[in-house]
Design an enzyme around this catalytic site. Structure first.
Site, PDB file in Angstrom:
ATOM      1  N   HIS A  97      45.994   8.012  -3.480  1.00 59.34           N
ATOM      2  CA  HIS A  97      45.395   9.343  -3.334  1.00 59.34           C
ATOM      3  C   HIS A  97      43.879   9.284  -3.161  1.00 59.34           C
ATOM      4  O   HIS A  97      43.144   9.357  -4.150  1.00 59.34           O
ATOM      5  CB  HIS A  97      45.707  10.176  -4.588  1.00 59.34           C
ATOM      6  CG  HIS A  97      47.120  10.662  -4.651  1.00 59.34           C
ATOM      7  ND1 HIS A  97      47.520  11.850  -4.083  1.00 59.34           N
ATOM      8  CD2 HIS A  97      48.223  10.115  -5.196  1.00 59.34           C
ATOM      9  CE1 HIS A  97      48.825  12.021  -4.290  1.00 59.34           C
ATOM     10  NE2 HIS A  97      49.262  10.984  -4.966  1.00 59.34           N
TER      11      HIS A  97
ATOM     12  N   CYS B  97      50.757  10.411   0.078  1.00 54.91           N
ATOM     13  CA  CYS B  97      51.860  10.388  -0.897  1.00 54.91           C
ATOM     14  C   CYS B  97      53.061  11.165  -0.353  1.00 54.91           C
ATOM     15  O   CYS B  97      53.701  10.734   0.588  1.00 54.91           O
ATOM     16  CB  CYS B  97      51.357  10.916  -2.243  1.00 54.91           C
ATOM     17  SG  CYS B  97      52.450  10.533  -3.612  1.00 54.91           S
TER      18      CYS B  97
ATOM     19  N   GLU C  86      42.010  11.622  -2.122  1.00 53.25           N
ATOM     20  CA  GLU C  86      41.427  12.927  -2.500  1.00 53.25           C
ATOM     21  C   GLU C  86      41.239  13.043  -4.012  1.00 53.25           C
ATOM     22  O   GLU C  86      40.603  13.974  -4.473  1.00 53.25           O
ATOM     23  CB  GLU C  86      42.291  14.061  -1.938  1.00 53.25           C
ATOM     24  CG  GLU C  86      43.487  14.464  -2.757  1.00 53.25           C
ATOM     25  CD  GLU C  86      44.660  13.475  -2.737  1.00 53.25           C
ATOM     26  OE1 GLU C  86      44.491  12.332  -2.265  1.00 53.25           O
ATOM     27  OE2 GLU C  86      45.753  13.849  -3.225  1.00 53.25           O
TER      28      GLU C  86
END
Lengths: 92, 236
Positions: B206, B89, B208
Protein backbone atom coordinates in the site's frame (compact mmCIF):
# COMPACT_ATOMS: atom_id res chain seq x y z
CA UNK A 1 -59.33 -21.15 -25.39
CA UNK A 2 -55.95 -19.68 -24.46
CA UNK A 3 -52.82 -21.61 -25.25
CA UNK A 4 -51.33 -23.50 -22.32
CA UNK A 5 -48.23 -21.78 -20.90
CA UNK A 6 -45.01 -23.47 -21.84
CA UNK A 7 -43.35 -24.29 -18.56
CA UNK A 8 -39.70 -25.21 -18.93
CA UNK A 9 -38.33 -27.97 -16.73
CA UNK A 10 -36.34 -26.90 -13.67
CA UNK A 11 -32.85 -28.16 -13.05
CA UNK A 12 -30.19 -28.04 -10.39
CA UNK A 13 -26.90 -27.25 -12.03
CA UNK A 14 -23.85 -27.98 -9.93
CA UNK A 15 -20.45 -26.51 -10.69
CA UNK A 16 -17.58 -28.26 -8.94
CA UNK A 17 -14.65 -25.87 -8.95
CA UNK A 18 -11.17 -27.01 -7.97
CA UNK A 19 -7.74 -25.39 -7.92
CA UNK A 20 -5.90 -26.29 -11.09
CA UNK A 21 -3.03 -28.75 -11.07
CA UNK A 22 0.12 -26.93 -9.99
CA UNK A 23 -1.72 -24.17 -8.16
CA UNK A 24 -0.80 -23.99 -4.48
CA UNK A 25 -3.65 -24.93 -2.18
CA UNK A 26 -2.63 -24.00 1.37
CA UNK A 27 -6.17 -24.76 2.60
CA UNK A 28 -5.86 -28.29 1.29
CA UNK A 29 -2.48 -28.66 3.02
CA UNK A 30 -3.91 -27.40 6.31
CA UNK A 31 -6.84 -29.82 6.07
CA UNK A 32 -4.46 -32.68 5.31
CA UNK A 33 -2.38 -31.96 8.39
CA UNK A 34 -5.61 -31.88 10.42
CA UNK A 35 -6.69 -35.27 9.06
CA UNK A 36 -3.28 -36.76 9.78
CA UNK A 37 -3.35 -35.48 13.33
CA UNK A 38 -6.72 -37.26 13.68
CA UNK A 39 -4.86 -40.47 12.79
CA UNK A 40 -6.16 -40.68 9.22
CA UNK A 41 -2.64 -41.76 8.45
CA UNK A 42 -3.42 -42.94 4.94
CA UNK A 43 -4.26 -39.39 3.82
CA UNK A 44 -2.13 -38.69 0.76
CA UNK A 45 -3.36 -35.41 -0.65
CA UNK A 46 -6.19 -32.95 -0.01
CA UNK A 47 -7.47 -30.29 -2.37
CA UNK A 48 -10.15 -27.85 -1.27
CA UNK A 49 -12.48 -26.39 -3.88
CA UNK A 50 -16.04 -25.21 -3.94
CA UNK A 51 -19.43 -26.46 -5.06
CA UNK A 52 -21.89 -23.94 -6.46
CA UNK A 53 -25.51 -25.03 -6.89
CA UNK A 54 -27.69 -22.99 -9.25
CA UNK A 55 -31.38 -23.57 -9.96
CA UNK A 56 -32.24 -22.87 -13.58
CA UNK A 57 -35.00 -23.47 -16.08
CA UNK A 58 -33.87 -25.18 -19.26
CA UNK A 59 -35.49 -27.03 -22.15
CA UNK A 60 -33.13 -29.99 -21.86
CA UNK A 61 -30.22 -31.38 -19.88
CA UNK A 62 -27.86 -30.22 -22.62
CA UNK A 63 -29.26 -26.69 -22.31
CA UNK A 64 -28.88 -26.77 -18.50
CA UNK A 65 -25.29 -27.98 -18.81
CA UNK A 66 -24.56 -25.33 -21.40
CA UNK A 67 -25.88 -22.61 -19.10
CA UNK A 68 -23.73 -23.93 -16.24
CA UNK A 69 -20.64 -24.05 -18.41
CA UNK A 70 -21.12 -20.49 -19.58
CA UNK A 71 -21.70 -19.36 -15.99
CA UNK A 72 -18.38 -20.95 -14.99
CA UNK A 73 -16.53 -19.44 -17.92
CA UNK A 74 -17.88 -15.95 -17.30
CA UNK A 75 -17.99 -15.72 -13.51
CA UNK A 76 -18.07 -18.79 -11.30
CA UNK A 77 -14.53 -20.01 -12.02
CA UNK A 78 -11.29 -18.23 -12.82
CA UNK A 79 -9.52 -20.27 -15.51
CA UNK A 80 -6.14 -18.90 -14.44
CA UNK A 81 -6.32 -20.83 -11.18
CA UNK A 82 -9.37 -23.09 -11.31
CA UNK A 83 -10.94 -25.89 -13.35
CA UNK A 84 -14.56 -26.92 -13.23
CA UNK A 85 -16.97 -29.76 -13.90
CA UNK A 86 -20.66 -29.07 -14.45
CA UNK A 87 -23.52 -31.50 -13.83
CA UNK A 88 -27.32 -31.11 -14.04
CA UNK A 89 -30.25 -32.90 -12.39
CA UNK A 90 -33.92 -32.30 -13.19
CA UNK A 91 -36.05 -31.25 -10.23
CA UNK A 92 -39.35 -30.36 -11.83
CA UNK B 1 -0.43 24.57 -15.29
CA UNK B 2 -3.58 22.55 -14.74
CA UNK B 3 -3.31 20.13 -11.90
CA UNK B 4 -3.29 16.43 -12.66
CA UNK B 5 -6.75 14.97 -12.08
CA UNK B 6 -6.94 11.56 -10.48
CA UNK B 7 -10.06 9.48 -9.89
CA UNK B 8 -10.22 6.95 -7.07
CA UNK B 9 -12.80 4.19 -7.51
CA UNK B 10 -15.12 3.30 -4.70
CA UNK B 11 -16.85 -0.08 -4.85
CA UNK B 12 -19.21 -1.32 -2.14
CA UNK B 13 -16.64 -2.66 0.34
CA UNK B 14 -13.67 -0.56 -0.72
CA UNK B 15 -11.91 0.73 2.38
CA UNK B 16 -8.68 2.21 1.03
CA UNK B 17 -10.40 4.82 -1.15
CA UNK B 18 -10.10 7.63 1.40
CA UNK B 19 -6.45 6.77 2.12
CA UNK B 20 -5.73 6.99 -1.60
CA UNK B 21 -7.68 10.24 -2.00
CA UNK B 22 -5.82 11.77 0.93
CA UNK B 23 -2.40 10.68 -0.30
CA UNK B 24 -2.99 11.86 -3.87
CA UNK B 25 -4.53 15.18 -2.85
CA UNK B 26 -2.65 16.25 0.27
CA UNK B 27 0.69 14.53 -0.18
CA UNK B 28 1.05 14.73 -3.97
CA UNK B 29 -1.02 17.82 -4.70
CA UNK B 30 -3.26 16.25 -7.34
CA UNK B 31 -6.84 17.25 -7.98
CA UNK B 32 -8.86 14.20 -6.91
CA UNK B 33 -12.40 12.90 -6.93
CA UNK B 34 -13.97 9.75 -5.58
CA UNK B 35 -15.57 7.81 -8.44
CA UNK B 36 -18.68 5.84 -7.59
CA UNK B 37 -18.79 2.29 -8.99
CA UNK B 38 -21.96 3.19 -10.94
CA UNK B 39 -20.36 6.03 -12.92
CA UNK B 40 -19.80 5.61 -16.65
CA UNK B 41 -17.60 8.51 -17.73
CA UNK B 42 -13.92 8.95 -16.87
CA UNK B 43 -13.08 11.62 -19.46
CA UNK B 44 -12.11 14.22 -16.84
CA UNK B 45 -9.26 12.14 -15.41
CA UNK B 46 -5.56 11.84 -16.16
CA UNK B 47 -5.13 8.79 -13.94
CA UNK B 48 -7.30 6.23 -12.13
CA UNK B 49 -6.61 4.38 -8.89
CA UNK B 50 -8.47 1.24 -7.78
CA UNK B 51 -8.03 1.19 -4.01
CA UNK B 52 -7.72 -1.56 -1.43
CA UNK B 53 -10.54 -3.12 0.54
CA UNK B 54 -13.01 -5.91 0.08
CA UNK B 55 -15.15 -4.99 -2.92
CA UNK B 56 -18.50 -6.82 -2.71
CA UNK B 57 -17.17 -8.58 0.37
CA UNK B 58 -14.78 -10.59 -1.82
CA UNK B 59 -17.77 -12.85 -2.58
CA UNK B 60 -16.88 -15.81 -4.81
CA UNK B 61 -13.29 -14.57 -5.36
CA UNK B 62 -11.54 -11.27 -4.66
CA UNK B 63 -12.50 -8.84 -7.40
CA UNK B 64 -14.80 -11.30 -9.21
CA UNK B 65 -18.00 -9.29 -8.75
CA UNK B 66 -16.43 -5.81 -8.81
CA UNK B 67 -15.27 -6.59 -12.32
CA UNK B 68 -18.88 -6.28 -13.53
CA UNK B 69 -19.47 -2.83 -12.00
CA UNK B 70 -20.66 -0.20 -14.52
CA UNK B 71 -17.48 1.84 -13.98
CA UNK B 72 -15.32 -0.99 -15.32
CA UNK B 73 -16.44 -0.51 -18.95
CA UNK B 74 -15.08 3.06 -19.23
CA UNK B 75 -12.01 1.91 -17.27
CA UNK B 76 -11.24 -0.62 -19.98
CA UNK B 77 -11.40 2.12 -22.62
CA UNK B 78 -9.31 4.42 -20.39
CA UNK B 79 -6.63 1.75 -20.08
CA UNK B 80 -6.70 0.95 -23.79
CA UNK B 81 -5.99 4.62 -24.52
CA UNK B 82 -2.76 4.21 -22.57
CA UNK B 83 -3.76 6.37 -19.63
CA UNK B 84 -2.35 5.43 -16.21
CA UNK B 85 -4.29 2.98 -14.04
CA UNK B 86 -3.09 1.74 -10.66
CA UNK B 87 -4.61 -1.12 -8.66
CA UNK B 88 -3.62 -1.34 -5.03
CA UNK B 89 -4.26 -4.59 -3.11
CA UNK B 90 -7.96 -5.34 -3.76
CA UNK B 91 -7.68 -2.99 -6.75
CA UNK B 92 -4.91 -5.24 -8.09
CA UNK B 93 -7.18 -8.27 -7.61
CA UNK B 94 -9.99 -6.48 -9.50
CA UNK B 95 -7.65 -5.64 -12.41
CA UNK B 96 -6.59 -9.30 -12.65
CA UNK B 97 -10.19 -10.54 -12.60
CA UNK B 98 -11.02 -7.96 -15.29
CA UNK B 99 -8.12 -9.30 -17.41
CA UNK B 100 -6.53 -5.85 -17.50
CA UNK B 101 -3.56 -7.53 -15.82
CA UNK B 102 -2.44 -11.16 -16.19
CA UNK B 103 -2.53 -13.76 -13.42
CA UNK B 104 -4.51 -14.11 -10.20
CA UNK B 105 -4.08 -13.64 -6.46
CA UNK B 106 -4.44 -16.66 -4.19
CA UNK B 107 -4.71 -17.16 -0.44
CA UNK B 108 -1.48 -16.36 1.38
CA UNK B 109 0.75 -19.38 1.76
CA UNK B 110 0.38 -19.20 5.57
CA UNK B 111 -3.43 -18.77 5.40
CA UNK B 112 -2.95 -15.76 7.73
CA UNK B 113 -4.07 -12.23 7.00
CA UNK B 114 -0.81 -10.30 6.74
CA UNK B 115 -0.67 -6.77 8.08
CA UNK B 116 2.91 -5.56 8.44
CA UNK B 117 5.71 -3.67 6.71
CA UNK B 118 7.49 -5.24 3.75
CA UNK B 119 10.19 -4.17 1.34
CA UNK B 120 9.94 -4.34 -2.42
CA UNK B 121 12.63 -3.87 -5.03
CA UNK B 122 11.79 -1.98 -8.20
CA UNK B 123 12.52 -4.12 -11.28
CA UNK B 124 11.00 -1.83 -13.92
CA UNK B 125 11.10 1.94 -13.62
CA UNK B 126 9.62 2.37 -17.10
CA UNK B 127 5.93 2.15 -16.21
CA UNK B 128 3.41 4.95 -15.75
CA UNK B 129 3.67 4.61 -11.97
CA UNK B 130 7.35 3.83 -11.36
CA UNK B 131 8.76 6.50 -13.64
CA UNK B 132 10.04 8.47 -10.64
CA UNK B 133 12.12 5.54 -9.39
CA UNK B 134 15.25 3.72 -10.51
CA UNK B 135 15.65 -0.02 -11.02
CA UNK B 136 16.88 -1.73 -7.82
CA UNK B 137 15.40 1.02 -5.61
CA UNK B 138 14.05 -0.57 -2.42
CA UNK B 139 10.79 0.77 -0.97
CA UNK B 140 9.46 0.04 2.50
CA UNK B 141 5.67 -0.31 2.30
CA UNK B 142 2.95 -1.95 4.39
CA UNK B 143 0.85 -4.88 3.22
CA UNK B 144 -2.62 -5.78 4.49
CA UNK B 145 -4.05 -8.80 2.71
CA UNK B 146 -5.28 -12.36 3.02
CA UNK B 147 -5.10 -13.15 -0.69
CA UNK B 148 -1.86 -11.69 -1.99
CA UNK B 149 -0.09 -14.71 -3.38
CA UNK B 150 0.45 -13.79 -7.01
CA UNK B 151 0.11 -16.70 -9.42
CA UNK B 152 0.66 -17.27 -13.11
CA UNK B 153 1.60 -20.60 -14.62
CA UNK B 154 5.25 -21.17 -15.47
CA UNK B 155 4.96 -20.48 -19.18
CA UNK B 156 3.22 -17.17 -18.61
CA UNK B 157 5.71 -16.23 -15.90
CA UNK B 158 8.48 -16.60 -18.47
CA UNK B 159 6.51 -14.28 -20.78
CA UNK B 160 6.12 -11.68 -18.03
CA UNK B 161 9.83 -11.79 -17.22
CA UNK B 162 10.79 -11.53 -20.87
CA UNK B 163 8.43 -8.60 -21.52
CA UNK B 164 9.63 -6.81 -18.40
CA UNK B 165 6.17 -6.88 -16.80
CA UNK B 166 7.44 -7.78 -13.32
CA UNK B 167 7.51 -4.30 -11.82
CA UNK B 168 8.59 -5.10 -8.24
CA UNK B 169 9.52 -8.07 -6.04
CA UNK B 170 9.41 -8.53 -2.29
CA UNK B 171 12.90 -8.32 -0.86
CA UNK B 172 14.87 -7.96 2.35
CA UNK B 173 15.73 -4.40 3.51
CA UNK B 174 19.02 -4.59 1.59
CA UNK B 175 17.23 -5.52 -1.64
CA UNK B 176 17.93 -9.26 -1.66
CA UNK B 177 15.09 -11.26 -3.17
CA UNK B 178 14.60 -14.56 -1.35
CA UNK B 179 11.78 -16.72 -0.02
CA UNK B 180 12.20 -15.39 3.55
CA UNK B 181 11.27 -11.92 2.32
CA UNK B 182 8.29 -13.22 0.33
CA UNK B 183 5.34 -12.68 2.69
CA UNK B 184 2.65 -14.60 0.85
CA UNK B 185 4.16 -17.19 -1.47
CA UNK B 186 3.90 -15.15 -4.69
CA UNK B 187 5.60 -16.79 -7.66
CA UNK B 188 9.04 -15.25 -8.27
CA UNK B 189 8.39 -13.02 -5.22
CA UNK B 190 6.21 -10.79 -7.39
CA UNK B 191 4.77 -7.76 -5.57
CA UNK B 192 3.80 -5.67 -8.62
CA UNK B 193 3.18 -6.24 -12.32
CA UNK B 194 2.13 -4.20 -15.32
CA UNK B 195 0.38 -4.81 -18.64
CA UNK B 196 2.28 -5.02 -21.92
CA UNK B 197 1.64 -1.36 -22.61
CA UNK B 198 3.04 -0.46 -19.13
CA UNK B 199 0.26 1.98 -18.22
CA UNK B 200 -1.70 -0.41 -15.99
CA UNK B 201 0.11 -1.41 -12.79
CA UNK B 202 -1.07 -3.54 -9.88
CA UNK B 203 0.63 -4.11 -6.54
CA UNK B 204 -0.28 -5.70 -3.21
CA UNK B 205 1.67 -3.31 -0.89
CA UNK B 206 0.00 0.00 0.00
CA UNK B 207 1.97 3.06 -1.17
CA UNK B 208 -0.95 5.32 -0.17
CA UNK B 209 -0.47 4.25 3.46
CA UNK B 210 3.20 5.26 3.53
CA UNK B 211 3.26 8.88 2.46
CA UNK B 212 4.46 10.56 5.63
CA UNK B 213 7.00 9.65 8.31
CA UNK B 214 4.26 10.41 10.86
CA UNK B 215 2.44 7.26 9.75
CA UNK B 216 5.56 5.11 9.69
CA UNK B 217 7.18 5.82 6.35
CA UNK B 218 7.12 7.94 3.23
CA UNK B 219 8.37 5.55 0.53
CA UNK B 220 4.84 5.33 -0.84
CA UNK B 221 5.12 8.92 -1.94
CA UNK B 222 8.15 8.03 -4.04
CA UNK B 223 6.06 5.37 -5.76
CA UNK B 224 2.89 7.43 -6.32
CA UNK B 225 4.99 10.44 -7.30
CA UNK B 226 5.94 8.69 -10.51
CA UNK B 227 2.59 9.79 -11.90
CA UNK B 228 3.74 13.41 -11.80
CA UNK B 229 6.61 12.62 -14.14
CA UNK B 230 4.37 10.51 -16.40
CA UNK B 231 1.70 13.20 -16.61
CA UNK B 232 4.32 15.85 -17.30
CA UNK B 233 5.78 13.77 -20.13
CA UNK B 234 2.30 13.16 -21.55
CA UNK B 235 1.60 16.92 -21.51
CA UNK B 236 4.74 17.90 -23.44
Amino acid sequence: MSEPETVQPRWIVEAEIMPRQGVNDPQGEAVMSGLRSLQFTGTQRVRVGKLIRVEVTAASEADALDQGTRMCERLLANPVIEEFVVSAARIG
Amino acid sequence: MTRIRAGVFSFPGSNGDHDALHALEHDLGLSVRRVDYRETNLDEFDAIVLPGGFAYGDALRCGAIARFSPVMAPLRAFAEEGRPVLGICNGFQVLCEAHLLPGALLRNRTLNFHCFWTHMRIEQSNTSWTAGLANADVLRLPVAHGEGSYYVEDGQLADLEREGQVVARYCSPDGTVNECANPNGSVASIAAICNVRRNVVGLMPHPERATNSLIGGSDGLRFLGGILKTALTAAT
